[in-house]
Design an enzyme around this catalytic site. Structure first.
Site, PDB file in Angstrom:
ATOM      1  CE1 TYR A 153      -3.197  -2.874   0.094  1.00  0.00           C
ATOM      2  CE2 TYR A 153      -3.185  -2.816   2.481  1.00  0.00           C
ATOM      3  CZ  TYR A 153      -3.606  -3.391   1.295  1.00  0.00           C
ATOM      4  OH  TYR A 153      -4.441  -4.474   1.321  1.00  0.00           O
TER       5      TYR A 153
ATOM      6  CG  HIS B 226      -0.909  -8.490  -0.377  1.00  0.00           C
ATOM      7  ND1 HIS B 226      -0.492  -7.194  -0.193  1.00  0.00           N
ATOM      8  CD2 HIS B 226      -2.191  -8.403  -0.809  1.00  0.00           C
ATOM      9  CE1 HIS B 226      -1.468  -6.363  -0.512  1.00  0.00           C
ATOM     10  NE2 HIS B 226      -2.512  -7.076  -0.905  1.00  0.00           N
TER      11      HIS B 226
HETATM   12  P1  NAD Z   1     -13.281  -0.094   0.685  1.00  0.00           P
HETATM   13  O1  NAD Z   1     -14.367  -0.854   0.017  1.00  0.00           O
HETATM   14  O2  NAD Z   1     -13.208  -0.151   2.156  1.00  0.00           O
HETATM   15  O3  NAD Z   1     -13.367   1.417   0.178  1.00  0.00           O
HETATM   16  C1  NAD Z   1     -12.464   2.370   0.606  1.00  0.00           C
HETATM   17  C2  NAD Z   1     -12.855   3.724   0.013  1.00  0.00           C
HETATM   18  O4  NAD Z   1     -14.061   4.144   0.608  1.00  0.00           O
HETATM   19  C3  NAD Z   1     -11.816   4.791   0.326  1.00  0.00           C
HETATM   20  O5  NAD Z   1     -11.815   5.731  -0.747  1.00  0.00           O
HETATM   21  C4  NAD Z   1     -12.372   5.449   1.568  1.00  0.00           C
HETATM   22  O6  NAD Z   1     -11.909   6.771   1.724  1.00  0.00           O
HETATM   23  C5  NAD Z   1     -13.859   5.390   1.257  1.00  0.00           C
HETATM   24  N1  NAD Z   1     -14.706   5.448   2.457  1.00  0.00           N
HETATM   25  C6  NAD Z   1     -14.569   4.750   3.616  1.00  0.00           C
HETATM   26  N2  NAD Z   1     -15.544   5.099   4.481  1.00  0.00           N
HETATM   27  C7  NAD Z   1     -16.322   6.016   3.835  1.00  0.00           C
HETATM   28  C8  NAD Z   1     -17.475   6.756   4.208  1.00  0.00           C
HETATM   29  N3  NAD Z   1     -18.053   6.616   5.393  1.00  0.00           N
HETATM   30  N4  NAD Z   1     -18.019   7.589   3.289  1.00  0.00           N
HETATM   31  C9  NAD Z   1     -17.464   7.734   2.071  1.00  0.00           C
HETATM   32  N5  NAD Z   1     -16.366   7.080   1.668  1.00  0.00           N
HETATM   33  C10 NAD Z   1     -15.799   6.235   2.544  1.00  0.00           C
HETATM   34  O7  NAD Z   1     -11.926  -0.593   0.020  1.00  0.00           O
HETATM   35  P2  NAD Z   1     -10.461  -0.799   0.508  1.00  0.00           P
HETATM   36  O8  NAD Z   1      -9.910   0.354   1.263  1.00  0.00           O
HETATM   37  O9  NAD Z   1      -9.742  -1.246  -0.684  1.00  0.00           O
HETATM   38  O10 NAD Z   1     -10.557  -2.080   1.451  1.00  0.00           O
HETATM   39  C11 NAD Z   1     -10.516  -1.999   2.841  1.00  0.00           C
HETATM   40  C12 NAD Z   1      -9.240  -2.575   3.392  1.00  0.00           C
HETATM   41  O11 NAD Z   1      -9.233  -3.984   3.201  1.00  0.00           O
HETATM   42  C13 NAD Z   1      -7.936  -2.090   2.752  1.00  0.00           C
HETATM   43  O12 NAD Z   1      -7.535  -0.849   3.306  1.00  0.00           O
HETATM   44  C14 NAD Z   1      -7.018  -3.216   3.078  1.00  0.00           C
HETATM   45  O13 NAD Z   1      -6.586  -3.100   4.413  1.00  0.00           O
HETATM   46  C15 NAD Z   1      -7.934  -4.439   2.951  1.00  0.00           C
HETATM   47  N6  NAD Z   1      -7.854  -5.063   1.608  1.00  0.00           N
HETATM   48  C16 NAD Z   1      -7.023  -6.111   1.445  1.00  0.00           C
HETATM   49  C17 NAD Z   1      -6.908  -6.711   0.192  1.00  0.00           C
HETATM   50  C18 NAD Z   1      -5.969  -7.873   0.014  1.00  0.00           C
HETATM   51  O14 NAD Z   1      -5.347  -8.302   0.966  1.00  0.00           O
HETATM   52  N7  NAD Z   1      -5.811  -8.410  -1.166  1.00  0.00           N
HETATM   53  C19 NAD Z   1      -7.648  -6.249  -0.893  1.00  0.00           C
HETATM   54  C20 NAD Z   1      -8.512  -5.192  -0.687  1.00  0.00           C
HETATM   55  C21 NAD Z   1      -8.622  -4.606   0.567  1.00  0.00           C
END
Ligand code: NAD
Length: 319
Positions: A59, A125
């Site tokens: 990230y 990952h």
């Molecule tokens: P997400 O679906 O959580 O979306 C994140 C987006 O939504 C960001 O732009 C954030 O600012 C926005 N957001 C969050 N809360 C909000 C709100 N209340 N109102 C408006 N916008 C809002 O997607 P993500 O961040 O990709 O996934 C969450 C976490 O999961 C990642 O940070 C990571 O830690 C993990 N993840 C892991 C993998 C993997 O291991 N392959 C893949 C995807 C995500």
């Protein structure tokens, strides 16, 4: 305010908040985040009952880990009051390396950036980009050695295609993988993780679901430029968000309430980078079942029906 529920994470003995803090935004992957906002978000998260933080060296090409490390240092609670997971094998610049040497060095690098003495959960990952056989025969055994040193407590695997979990879990010794992290498969538009839950449970694996907002598709502001979804999915999610807005409702809240309601999913990770987001996401999580707007849910599900479970390719063709 009612507090955020804690759930058992598989057989780890860890109790994690049903809403987890996804730290990828701290690597500026959804836009630039000021360090003071990052610190305030992490502190507010803990104050409101979030005890699980997920990161990766990938990230922001290590930036998210460094920033999360600084944030964790400011927390007014002891180390055993929160759970930190990070990852290995996927790095910036499109590099994937699941070799024993690389993941072993990677854990030391992560510990330094996170300023921690141990990592609660280390996850391989996005394993669909590597050789799944190497993950089974080399990566997981290397991480088990690190477990013996105390540098990591538990081991996990992450990725997009659900079949990768079966491939690995059917081949490793029982108990050697503690958690599986699936993303973008338990949300208003994609519910395909449901079918895998009984299998994962039978393997004693704790389930982490990420991206309940489908990496920004289910937000009022929409997804980032790099979002890999096909156009028809982006358009349908934008239409669903617009429908909610026209009724004075927030699609984010509905999406979270839906995704957090399944008790077989220990924690759901949402990417957060502002105090307002933390507060509104915790509020949605706490309100979960009491206030679910079933009429709005049905309307949104009907807008999204033509793209139900539509996903995108990820990883090597041979996996
Ligand atoms: P997400 O679906 O959580 O979306 C994140 C987006 O939504 C960001 O732009 C954030 O600012 C926005 N957001 C969050 N809360 C909000 C709100 N209340 N109102 C408006 N916008 C809002 O997607 P993500 O961040 O990709 O996934 C969450 C976490 O999961 C990642 O940070 C990571 O830690 C993990 N993840 C892991 C993998 C993997 O291991 N392959 C893949 C995807 C995500």
């Amino acid at each position: 305010m009612v507090s955020l529920g804690l759930r058992e994470l598989g057989g780890t003995g860890l109790k994690v908040s049903c809403l987890g803090f996804g730290a990828s935004p701290l690597g500026n992957v959804f836009g630039t985040v000021k360090e003071e906002d990052a610190i305030a978000s992490v502190n507010e998260a803990v104050r409101l009952g979030i005890n699980f933080f997920d990161c990766s060296p990938f990230y922001g090409d290590t930036v998210a880990e460094t920033v999360l490390g600084k944030c964790l240092r400011t927390l007014p609670v002891p180390r055993d009051q929160y759970v930190v997971s990070t990852k290995c094998g996927r790095y910036g610049g499109g590099v994937f390396d699941f070799s024993a040497d690389r993941v072993t060095a990677s854990v030391d690098e992560s510990l330094k950036r996170l300023q921690l003495e141990y990592i609660d959960i280390i996850q391989c990952h996005d394993i669909e980009f590597g050789s799944l056989d190497q993950v089974v025969s080399e990566t997981i055994p290397a991480l088990q050695k690190l477990k013996e040193t105390g540098k990591v407590k538990f081991i996990g695997i992450t990725g997009l295609p659900l079949k990768i979990f079966n491939y690995v879990l059917d081949r490793v010794p029982p108990g050697s993988v503690d958690v599986a992290l699936s993303y973008c498969h338990y949300s208003l538009n994609d519910k395909s993780l449901i079918d895998s839950l009984p299998y994962l449970k039978s393997k004693g694996v704790g389930v982490i679901s990420a991206s309940p907002l489908s990496m920004g598709l289910l937000t009022p502001q929409g997804p980032p430029e790099w979002h890999p979804a096909p156009k028809e999915l982006k358009d349908a999610c934008a239409a669903a968000a617009a429908h909610c807005r026209s009724k004075g409702k927030d699609i984010t809240k509905l999406a979270l309430q839906y995704s957090l309601s399944n008790p077989d999913i220990a924690t759901t990770l949402v990417g957060m980078c502002s105090v307002d987001q933390v507060r509104s996401n915790v509020e949605a999580a706490v309100a979960m079942s009491q206030e679910l707007d079933t009429e709005l849910l049905q309307e949104v599900e009907s807008i999204l029906r033509p793209v139900k479970n539509v996903t995108w390719p990820s990883g090597r063709d041979d996996n």
